[in-house]
Design an enzyme around this catalytic site. Structure first.
Site, PDB file in Angstrom:
ATOM      1  N   CYS A   9     125.285 101.023 -11.502  1.00  0.00           N
ATOM      2  CA  CYS A   9     125.768 100.383 -12.715  1.00  0.00           C
ATOM      3  C   CYS A   9     125.015  99.065 -12.909  1.00  0.00           C
ATOM      4  O   CYS A   9     125.398  98.025 -12.382  1.00  0.00           O
ATOM      5  CB  CYS A   9     127.267 100.116 -12.594  1.00  0.00           C
ATOM      6  N   THR A  65     151.873 102.366 -23.289  1.00  0.00           N
ATOM      7  CA  THR A  65     151.917 103.376 -24.344  1.00  0.00           C
ATOM      8  C   THR A  65     152.311 102.705 -25.652  1.00  0.00           C
ATOM      9  O   THR A  65     152.984 101.676 -25.661  1.00  0.00           O
ATOM     10  CB  THR A  65     152.917 104.502 -24.030  1.00  0.00           C
ATOM     11  N   TYR A  66     151.803 103.254 -26.707  1.00  0.00           N
ATOM     12  CA  TYR A  66     152.198 102.773 -28.024  1.00  0.00           C
ATOM     13  C   TYR A  66     152.988 103.847 -28.751  1.00  0.00           C
ATOM     14  O   TYR A  66     153.210 103.782 -29.943  1.00  0.00           O
ATOM     15  CB  TYR A  66     150.971 102.370 -28.835  1.00  0.00           C
ATOM     16  N   ASN A  67     153.306 104.875 -27.984  1.00  0.00           N
ATOM     17  CA  ASN A  67     154.029 106.010 -28.566  1.00  0.00           C
ATOM     18  C   ASN A  67     153.317 106.609 -29.774  1.00  0.00           C
ATOM     19  O   ASN A  67     153.941 107.035 -30.721  1.00  0.00           O
ATOM     20  CB  ASN A  67     155.454 105.617 -28.954  1.00  0.00           C
ATOM     21  N   THR A  68     152.011 106.586 -29.700  1.00  0.00           N
ATOM     22  CA  THR A  68     151.266 107.217 -30.785  1.00  0.00           C
ATOM     23  C   THR A  68     150.257 108.179 -30.185  1.00  0.00           C
ATOM     24  O   THR A  68     149.828 108.026 -29.053  1.00  0.00           O
ATOM     25  CB  THR A  68     150.483 106.194 -31.611  1.00  0.00           C
ATOM     26  N   THR A 121     154.306 109.922 -24.661  1.00  0.00           N
ATOM     27  CA  THR A 121     153.052 110.359 -24.053  1.00  0.00           C
ATOM     28  C   THR A 121     153.108 110.359 -22.528  1.00  0.00           C
ATOM     29  O   THR A 121     152.106 110.578 -21.880  1.00  0.00           O
ATOM     30  CB  THR A 121     151.905 109.425 -24.487  1.00  0.00           C
ATOM     31  N   GLU A 175     142.354 104.614 -28.253  1.00  0.00           N
ATOM     32  CA  GLU A 175     143.052 105.543 -27.370  1.00  0.00           C
ATOM     33  C   GLU A 175     142.129 106.061 -26.275  1.00  0.00           C
ATOM     34  O   GLU A 175     142.555 106.306 -25.146  1.00  0.00           O
ATOM     35  CB  GLU A 175     143.630 106.697 -28.183  1.00  0.00           C
TER      36      GLU A 175
END
Lengths: 789, 545
Positions: free
Chosen positions: B187, B439-442, B451, B516
């Site tokens: 890297c 999580t953003y619940n999307t 999720t 995401e």
């Protein structure tokens, strides 16, 4: 009490007995549990699920519940519990999330009774109701607790902790409907089994996961919790808010906690990491475990008291694949190993001394500390209600107060500040110091000073032999004008004067700069005084030419040293060479003798040249009638040693300095050095930097004088090219430019360069001093408010 | 004296201040200084106006590049504006100024999708400012993580603690270990970053020529680095013992823990770097050019990440093709949730599912080598280049499965780390939890989705590749939730991150947003770190007992 008697009868009938013993298991254990009558123990783990009988001398394998060719994960147990009412009934919590019950009464080989697979994650804990036969509670990693009725196929109620991971669930021993659950986020919740919708109460017990909890078997309101934060806490749940009443700090995260039967204040703990021991704590004494079992070689995973009313037997299972029965009398008692005495100094010099009573009673009349003024027992307690094994522990604490006056070090500080060690005639120094001591109410010291004065000098004989020696050397000069005398004086060590004379010198130099008139001036004077030094002068003149015609040789020399410099001593000596070209060989000798002694003496003579002349003329005849000073030396030496031994190293060193040559040779260098070091150390502890520096300067030990020369190097970078200047302080080798220019006169500074640490501008010492007298701002115009002190 | 005496680094320091006054002051001195330098060399450039991409004064170049970096990445608006203006002024004087190569911090994600330093909410802004004040830079990694400020905060705090705060290892050792770890995955981004830091804290230039030049003590670490990066399950207590009983070169337990945490941190960070296609920093090699943009040649990267004028025809097509993807995934999740109770797999079935997933992960072939030429010769930082990831379940060598229930981070790892390197355990714990629970619940365009199941599948899949098994997990779920292209991506990123390509990045979860995908990357990174840590810590625990 009524219950207690029942217990004894129960105990009497089953008659538990045994010894410390162990057996090897095939695999690491995760949890153990005993049956009600304390005759059998079940061990469960990832690859083991067995029942052992507890016999007098050994464990006997009774039953292997792990059957089938390829045992499923349902056998991989995280926890196991034996029902305390129904002796054929066991429950296990499986790592795959299953809750399994086992019926030992089944005729078939497979004793599995019921299987509940309602939990989605690992089940960490199962718990039977203490009195209700068919009620089972489980707590799982998925954050749910479930209550099962063993007569039904599935759970009767589910409690949601609203957070990740239930680590432990425990039915209350006394309240039929209550259970406690501990969580990975540090909370403990209290639930009523009739109300699955909401917890009754919640509080944060630990930082980090609470691995375990246990209700006190007798006391209704006490709940012990253990967490990853290495604490065991005991909570009083009877009040409105859960109140922490005891806290034990262990050395590793607490994996299990179990109250010891019949002992109100005892509980056992074990850890899941690093520490393999089992500890039994008396929660009122949270600092040292009451008892320790050290048999296991790997972390202990399960502990259980063998019988719920017998405090003597503890069973434990471990990752090292062993099952142990520990007898309480075989436990290690860390208290026995603890130091029975403690000693501590207080802030104000008080001394506290705690000791076990048994030790002190034998010689109670002894006065333990000669200087101690009072001795009073501070606290002492006995604990009659503590029934067993605690030897009646009581200790006495004595506090020795030192009375404020004798213990203060004020006198030390004051003395250090007020004593004058040099710069005056010997007699005056002694008188002054005696006065200082008297004012500080130290008559003995004061008298000593006075005696010193009488011994080594009297009004008629101010010049001591050493100085006579000196003067006689000087006396070889045909004439001494005041100028050279002064120089001698300064050269020989009176610092304050040295500074001054340096200043004067510089002033001269600066004023006379353009032509080498100073040199010539010097020359003239020197020639007046000592014609033999002529060649030296010439040599200097040569040197002067090879660098820069503009600058006189004094400045060159100065610059040379000041590039790196400023160790005072080195400075001083070289100054002498430079400023007194007339008498280099004298200086050499002076140095070999004691520069500092001769310095102070020379002062006497030099301050007023006329007197000195008279001295030279009369000292010889006056000397003989008196006792030679060396006569006193042994006594003085003893006295110095006495003070040093007494701890008053200040006195020893002060006298050493003041007497200088008179006594120096009498005491070996190592001792002197030792005294100096101690005194300097003391001074520095009291932050008397100035005094300590003066002492260092005045000392005659090489080891001491060099103290001031450590870390005095100054590295300079060129202001143009920013490279380090290697060679000379004022010209850069690389960019061929003069680096340090005086901010006032804009000429190159070759001698003393003074600069502001705030804005780093500077210049000739003289110029800057003058400038800052009239203006507060930096001469470079940078706007910085410089200060010269 | 005065300003001149301070070295270049000192001068930039003032710009990091949170106090606008002192910032303005520092800015002003910097400007004057730079202009003076510019004027000094002016005639020379004037004489050879179009010589090469290398103006004569490299010292000035460094400064210009730094200015460029500030003009783009400094979280303080005043500094940015002033730097832009200054650069403009310099250009007007006829000096060639650099421009960034490629747009934005990532090769994979168009710059316009990534947070602009100028347009962030106050919370992210303050995190950025903190990071900038601590390091004097805001690296591309932080910019990408800026999608998830909560996590970024914890990440930076941990990293700062590991590198700068009290700890058993000396500062230059820490950076050197970082270099070692990053070099293991070739890297170059991280290596470059830490080579600079390493030199700045007084590291010996010689060490950078290779591990052989480093002290014996660090050389020992090479072996651990290698195993930890590629086959952590092979670490035994004998390895640990060798460290602690190496006579004068021996390590203390605390030092070892520190080193292990650093190694795992940088291994997983390398994964993230490749997984998100992090571009070289503007002020590092390959992050900028002095060549003027010519109309005929676009930077390849520009086109590749959609920053150029190229239209996204293929992307659009792809979207149409795959439009049902998210919905399918959600349906499956729902099914799994519902069916769980009805159709309970037998125990044997469960056990075999794990094995199957394990073997299957073997079959997920990581992509063939594509061109990845490290700009700095980083291979010299590690030995044995042939040593790479090997599938856990190989025939021939049998390594027992690691049971998560027997040695978990929460119960065991944490206690050990915290015992030997206080506070770090707490920080790592926080970071793991944040990453796992974030999580953003999307999901793509859908809102209010739980999720957790998906996250757990990803987490466990990674641990599965390292041979860590959760008894309470049905590995069949993984097959349901993670499709093949996603698995390829995960496997590549975790096991041999240097082979990650833009194609892989694009071919999974096409409808999901970039934020995401970065989230997924965080999850991968943390899961990998935890897996490595667990193996290393277990070995240490075994050594201690």
């Amino acid at each position: 009490m009524e219950k207690m008697s029942r217990v004894t009868t129960a105990l009497g009938s089953s008659a538990i007995s045994g010894r410390t013993m162990f057996c090897h298991l095939d695999a690491p254990a995760n949890a153990i549990s005993v049956c009600r009558d304390a005759t059998q123990v079940v061990v469960a783990g990832r690859n083991i699920f067995k029942i052992y009988g507890l016999e007098e001398e050994q464990f006997v394998e009774k039953l292997n519940l792990r059957v089938g060719r390829k045992p499923s994960l349902n056998f991989s147990c995280a926890d196991v519990m034996w029902h305390q009412m129904e002796e054929n009934l066991l429950a296990t919590a499986a790592t795959n999330g299953a809750v399994v019950t086992w019926n030992l009464g089944k005729p078939s080989r497979n004793k599995q009774d019921q299987l509940f697979t309602e939990h989605k994650r690992t089940v960490n804990k199962v718990c039977f109701h203490p009195t209700e036969v068919y009620m089972l509670l489980s707590g799982s990693q998925d954050g749910f607790m479930k209550c099962f009725d063993l007569r039904k196929k599935e759970s009767v109620s589910t409690f949601s902790g609203q957070s990740e991971s239930v680590r432990d669930v425990q039915f209350s021993m006394k309240d039929y409907f209550t259970f406690a659950a501990s969580f990975e986020n540090g909370n403990v919740q209290l639930w009523d089994i009739r109300r699955p919708d909401r917890f009754e109460r919640m509080f944060t017990a630990h930082t980090g996961p609470v691995f375990c909890c246990d209700w006190h078997p007798d006391d209704r309101g006490w709940l012990a919790t253990g967490g990853r934060d290495k604490m065991v806490k005991v909570w009083d749940m009877t009040t409105n808010r859960a109140k922490e009443i005891y806290c034990v700090q262990t050395i590793a995260s607490v994996a299990r906690v179990k109250w010891r039967p019949e002992k109100k204040f005892h509980l056992a703990t074990c850890s899941m990491m690093v520490d393999h021991n089992i500890y039994v704590w008396d929660i009122r004494r949270p600092f040292i475990p009451f008892a320790t079992f050290e048999e296991h070689k790997d972390v202990t995973t399960g502990i259980v008291w063998r019988h719920q009313h017998d405090p003597q037997f503890l069973l434990s299972g471990s990752k090292d694949s062993t099952l142990y029965q520990h007898m309480f009398e075989d436990a290690t008692r860390p208290v026995d190993m603890a130091n029975p005495e403690g000693l501590c100094f207080g802030l104000m010099g008080d001394l506290a001394f705690a000791v076990n009573d048994s030790l002190i009673s034998s010689d109670a009349n002894r006065k333990p500390y000669p200087g101690g003024d009072r001795r009073y027992p501070f606290f002492s307690f006995k604990r009659p209600n503590l029934t067993e094994q605690f030897a009646h522990v009581s200790s006495a604490l004595s506090v020795f107060e030192t009375d404020l006056d004798s213990n203060r070090m004020d006198w030390f500080v004051k003395t250090a500040q007020l004593y004058i060690l040099s710069g005056k005639p010997f007699a005056e120094l002694c008188d002054h110091n005696a006065k200082v001591a008297r004012e500080l109410k130290r008559p003995q010291v004061s008298t000593t000073w006075t005696m010193l004065r009488i011994m080594f000098s009297d009004p008629a004989n101010m010049a001591a032999p050493a100085s006579n020696l000196n003067l006689s050397k000087l006396g070889s000069l045909p004439l001494m004008n005041s100028f050279s005398m002064k120089e001698m004086g300064s050269g020989m060590g009176a610092e304050s004067r040295l500074e001054r004379s340096k200043g004067e010198n510089r002033q001269d130099n600066i004023h006379l700069e353009p032509g080498n008139s100073l040199i010539s001036n010097n020359n003239e004077e020197n020639e007046e005084t000592e014609g033999s030094d002529g060649p030296v002068e010439n040599m200097f003149a040569d040197v002067e030419l090879d660098d820069d015609d503009l600058y006189s040789m004094e400045q060159d020399n100065q610059a040379e040293e000041q590039e790196y410099t400023l160790p005072q001593e080195a400075f001083q000596l070289r100054h002498e060479i430079m400023d007194n070209p007339s008498a280099p060989e004298h200086l050499q000798q002076d140095k070999a003798d004691s520069p500092h002694v001769s310095g102070s003496e020379a002062e006497v003579t030099c301050l007023t040249p006329i007197e000195s002349f008279s001295l030279i003329s009369i000292s010889q005849p006056l000397f003989s009638p008196h006792l030679p000073a060396s006569f006193f030396c042994p006594i003085v030496r003893e006295m110095l040693s006495y003070y040093a031994v007494q701890g008053d190293v200040q006195m020893a060193v002060s006298m050493l300095i003041v007497m200088g040559e008179r006594i120096r040779k009498e005491i070996d260098d190592l001792t002197q050095e030792h005294w100096y070091m101690s005194y300097i150390d003391l001074l520095q502890r009291f932050e008397l930097w100035n005094v300590s520096n003066e002492v260092i300067k005045l000392s005659t030990c090489n080891a001491i004088t060099c103290l001031n020369q450590t870390s005095t190097t100054l590295h300079i970078n060129c202001s143009n090219c920013k490279r380090p200047m290697s060679n000379k302080g004022w010209i850069c080798d690389r960019c061929r430019q003069c680096a340090s220019v005086c901010a006032v006169c804009h000429h190159v500074v070759k001698g003393l360069f003074v600069w502001c640490q705030g804005c780093s501008h500077g210049g000739h010492l003289e110029h800057i001093m003058n400038w800052l007298k009239s203006s507060a701002h930096c001469p470079a115009g940078c706007g910085h408010l410089c200060e010269y002190t | 004296m005065e300003v001149q005496d301070q070295n270049a680094v000192g001068r930039w320091d003032g710009l990091c201040s949170r106090d606008p006054g002192s910032r303005a002051e520092a800015l002003e001195t910097t400007c004057q200084e730079v202009m003076r330098k510019v004027e000094a060399i002016d005639p020379m450039t004037a004489m050879a106006p179009l010589s090469s991409g290398n103006p004569p004064n490299s010292d000035l170049n460094d400064i210009l590049v730094h200015l460029l970096m500030l003009s783009k990445r400094c979280p303080f608006e005043d500094v940015r504006d002033r730097c832009v203006q200054l650069l403009q002024d310099i250009q007007d004087l006829g000096i060639r100024i650099p421009r960034p190569l490629g747009n934005g911090p990532s090769r994979f994600i168009p710059e316009k999708e990534i947070l602009q330093v100028s347009k962030v909410d106050t919370r992210t802004q303050s995190i950025f400012e903190d990071a900038f004040a601590a390091l004097g830079r805001l690296d591309n990694i932080s910019l990408l993580m800026g999608f998830h400020p909560q996590y970024l905060d914890s990440f930076l705090r941990t990293q700062h603690y590991l590198l700068q705060m009290d700890g058993p290892l000396p500062l230059h050792y820490r950076h050197y270990i970082g270099i070692m770890a990053a070099a293991r995955h070739q890297c170059s981004y991280l290596v470059n970053l830490h080579v600079n830091d390493f030199l700045q804290v007084g590291g010996d230039q010689k060490w950078l020529n290779g591990l052989k030049e480093a002290p014996q003590k660090l050389q020992q670490l090479g072996e651990l680095n290698k195993i930890l990066a590629h086959r952590p399950w092979l670490i035994t207590k004998e390895h640990i013992e060798r460290f602690l009983k190496a006579e004068e070169h021996s390590w203390s337990l605390a030092e070892l823990i520190h080193a292990v945490v650093l190694l795992t941190h940088y291994h997983s960070l390398a994964s993230f770097t490749f997984g998100c296609g992090i571009m070289p920093e503007i002020n590092c090699d390959g992050g900028h050019t002095f060549r003027p943009p010519s109309l005929s040649q676009y930077c390849v990267c520009d086109i590749a990440n959609g920053n150029g004028h190229a239209n996204h025809h293929d992307d659009l097509l792809g979207n149409q093709e795959m439009c049902g993807e998210v919905e399918v995934l959600m349906k499956r999740m729902k099914q799994l949730q519902e069916c769980r109770d009805d159709e309970e797999a037998s125990q044997e079935e469960m056990a075999t599912r794990f094995e199957r997933e394990k073997t299957e992960s073997m079959l997920v072939v990581t992509a063939e080598d594509e061109d990845c030429v490290p700009s700095r010769d980083i291979s010299r930082h590690f030995e044995d280049t042939s040593y790479g990831y090997q599938d856990f379940s190989r025939r021939g060598e049998h390594v027992p499965t690691f049971r998560a229930q027997d040695y978990s981070w929460e119960d065991h790892g944490f206690s050990l780390v915290n015992r030997l390197y206080p506070d770090v355990g707490q920080m790592l714990d926080e970071k793991f939890q944040l990453a796992y629970n974030l999580t953003y619940n999307t999901m793509a365009t859908h809102k209010d989705v739980d999720t957790s199941m998906l996250r757990r599948a990803i987490w466990n899949y990674i641990h599965c590749m390292f041979g860590i098994r959760y008894d309470d997990y049905d590995y069949g779920e993984i097959n349901q939730l993670l499709d093949r292209s996603f698995k390829i991506y995960i496997k590549t990123m975790v096991c041999s991150p240097e082979k990650t390509t833009k194609r892989m990045y694009e071919s999974f979860w096409r409808q999901f947003q970039h934020s995401e995908k970065v989230h997924v990357n965080l999850l991968l990174m943390e899961a990998r770190m935890q897996a490595e840590l667990l193996y290393a810590l277990r070995a240490i625990t075994r050594y201690m007992t």
